[in-house]
Design an enzyme around this catalytic site. Sequence first.
Site, PDB file in Angstrom:
ATOM      1  N   ASP A  26       0.831  -1.210   0.000  1.00  0.00           N
ATOM      2  CA  ASP A  26       0.000   0.000   0.000  1.00  0.00           C
ATOM      3  C   ASP A  26       0.865   1.258   0.000  1.00  0.00           C
ATOM      4  OD1 ASP A  26      -2.361   1.408  -0.041  1.00  0.00           O
ATOM      5  OD2 ASP A  26      -2.667   1.340   2.118  1.00  0.00           O
ATOM      6  N   ARG A  30       0.121   7.639  -2.728  1.00  0.00           N
ATOM      7  CA  ARG A  30       0.694   8.727  -1.918  1.00  0.00           C
ATOM      8  C   ARG A  30       2.168   8.956  -2.241  1.00  0.00           C
ATOM      9  NH1 ARG A  30      -1.176   6.212   3.421  1.00  0.00           N
ATOM     10  NH2 ARG A  30      -1.569   4.502   1.967  1.00  0.00           N
ATOM     11  N   TRP A  31       2.869   7.883  -2.577  1.00  0.00           N
ATOM     12  CA  TRP A  31       4.276   8.021  -2.992  1.00  0.00           C
ATOM     13  C   TRP A  31       4.335   8.961  -4.199  1.00  0.00           C
ATOM     14  CZ3 TRP A  31       6.829   7.221  -7.565  1.00  0.00           C
ATOM     15  CH2 TRP A  31       8.236   7.193  -7.515  1.00  0.00           C
ATOM     16  N   GLU A  73     -12.436  -4.734  -3.681  1.00  0.00           N
ATOM     17  CA  GLU A  73     -12.993  -3.387  -3.488  1.00  0.00           C
ATOM     18  C   GLU A  73     -12.316  -2.338  -4.379  1.00  0.00           C
ATOM     19  OE1 GLU A  73     -12.149  -5.476  -0.830  1.00  0.00           O
ATOM     20  OE2 GLU A  73     -14.257  -6.072  -0.834  1.00  0.00           O
ATOM     21  N   ASN A  74     -11.158  -2.701  -4.973  1.00  0.00           N
ATOM     22  CA  ASN A  74     -10.431  -1.714  -5.774  1.00  0.00           C
ATOM     23  C   ASN A  74     -11.149  -1.343  -7.076  1.00  0.00           C
ATOM     24  OD1 ASN A  74      -7.190  -2.916  -4.666  1.00  0.00           O
ATOM     25  ND2 ASN A  74      -8.243  -1.035  -4.029  1.00  0.00           N
ATOM     26  N   ARG A  77     -12.349   2.278  -7.639  1.00  0.00           N
ATOM     27  CA  ARG A  77     -11.480   3.402  -8.031  1.00  0.00           C
ATOM     28  C   ARG A  77     -11.890   3.953  -9.392  1.00  0.00           C
ATOM     29  NH1 ARG A  77      -5.492   2.449  -5.607  1.00  0.00           N
ATOM     30  NH2 ARG A  77      -6.234   1.829  -3.554  1.00  0.00           N
ATOM     31  N   ILE A 201      -6.637  -4.802   7.717  1.00  0.00           N
ATOM     32  CA  ILE A 201      -6.465  -6.016   6.907  1.00  0.00           C
ATOM     33  C   ILE A 201      -7.074  -5.829   5.513  1.00  0.00           C
ATOM     34  CG2 ILE A 201      -6.988  -8.513   6.825  1.00  0.00           C
ATOM     35  CD1 ILE A 201      -5.169  -7.860   9.149  1.00  0.00           C
ATOM     36  N   SER A 202      -8.011  -4.885   5.368  1.00  0.00           N
ATOM     37  CA  SER A 202      -8.625  -4.591   4.068  1.00  0.00           C
ATOM     38  C   SER A 202      -9.069  -5.842   3.302  1.00  0.00           C
ATOM     39  CB  SER A 202      -7.671  -3.747   3.211  1.00  0.00           C
ATOM     40  OG  SER A 202      -7.414  -2.513   3.837  1.00  0.00           O
ATOM     41  N   GLU A 213       1.792 -13.116  12.593  1.00  0.00           N
ATOM     42  CA  GLU A 213       2.373 -11.923  13.226  1.00  0.00           C
ATOM     43  C   GLU A 213       2.186 -10.733  12.285  1.00  0.00           C
ATOM     44  OE1 GLU A 213       3.399 -11.851  16.299  1.00  0.00           O
ATOM     45  OE2 GLU A 213       3.127 -14.017  16.515  1.00  0.00           O
TER      46      GLU A 213
END
Length: 256
Positions: A26, A30-31, A73-74, A77, A201-202, A213
């Site tokens: 993810d 933003r990058w 869910e993408n 977009r 967790i999306s 973990e």
Amino acid sequence: MSLFPSTTVSVPEYRGIPRHIAIIMDGNGRWATSRHLPRVAGHAKGVEAVRATVEACARRGVEFLTLFAFSSENWRRPADEVSVLMRLFITALEREVSQLQANGIRLRVVGELSAFEPRLRELITQAERRTVANTRMTLTVAANYGGRWDLLQAMRAALREHPEMAQQPEQLTEAMLASHLAMAYAPEPDLFIRTGGEQRISNFLLWQLAYTELYFTDAWWPDFDAAALDRAIESFQQRERRFGRTSAQVAATAAT
Ligand code: IPE
Ligand code: IPE
Ligand code: MG
């Protein structure tokens, strides 16, 4: 019976390097935005981080690497972003499979693939076929994947196989359900990594993450590299995986 027992049924053996790492890649958008670039430039750069991570995991002896590339869910977009993501997926399959083959890496793609265009589906089938005999590491790309989709399709498949179960639901076992999950060929992830700063967790591997973990980093996916991977593995190595037992029990097992 599934190949790998569930972590809620039996406790896996500890090894220094996680056997299975699952990553939510993810922060591409933003990058790019932080560099005044269009979001899709971040996705393109993200492909480079995928390449580096696959190589670093294989070198470290990770047996299974699972990457979340596109969620159920993408599709929400903007259409042009979705279309660029599909193009990138196609290009990556066209260009990278030889390298996977040369490095002994088996490719699997999991998710509701029927939603993809024929060309993409064909490339996926070809790539899986071409790399099927490779044993060094299994790279799974989750595409149009959702943990809820997976659980639902597994339940449907289990019922289809044993229609009598509808009358006797107690026949359905954890092992039976797990054997129908899209990734039944892999043990549950030991280490989950999410880049990009969000701590959720999306809808990724809902069933399999029960005792994984969790590791979250603020780094955006395009900046993730071998050093970042090593930091995640180091954090993992400091955890005590109790699987419901006490610390004393874990210590006693480790001593034997
Ligand atoms: C992850 O990066 C890539 C996909 C979901 C395909 P994002 O595109 O979600 O990047 P951010 O979260 O908007 O920064
Ligand atoms: C999760 O990232 C899915 C992938 C990395 C493919 P998102 O960026 O879509 O997650 P949310 O919607 O912000 O939780
Ligand atoms: Mg995101």
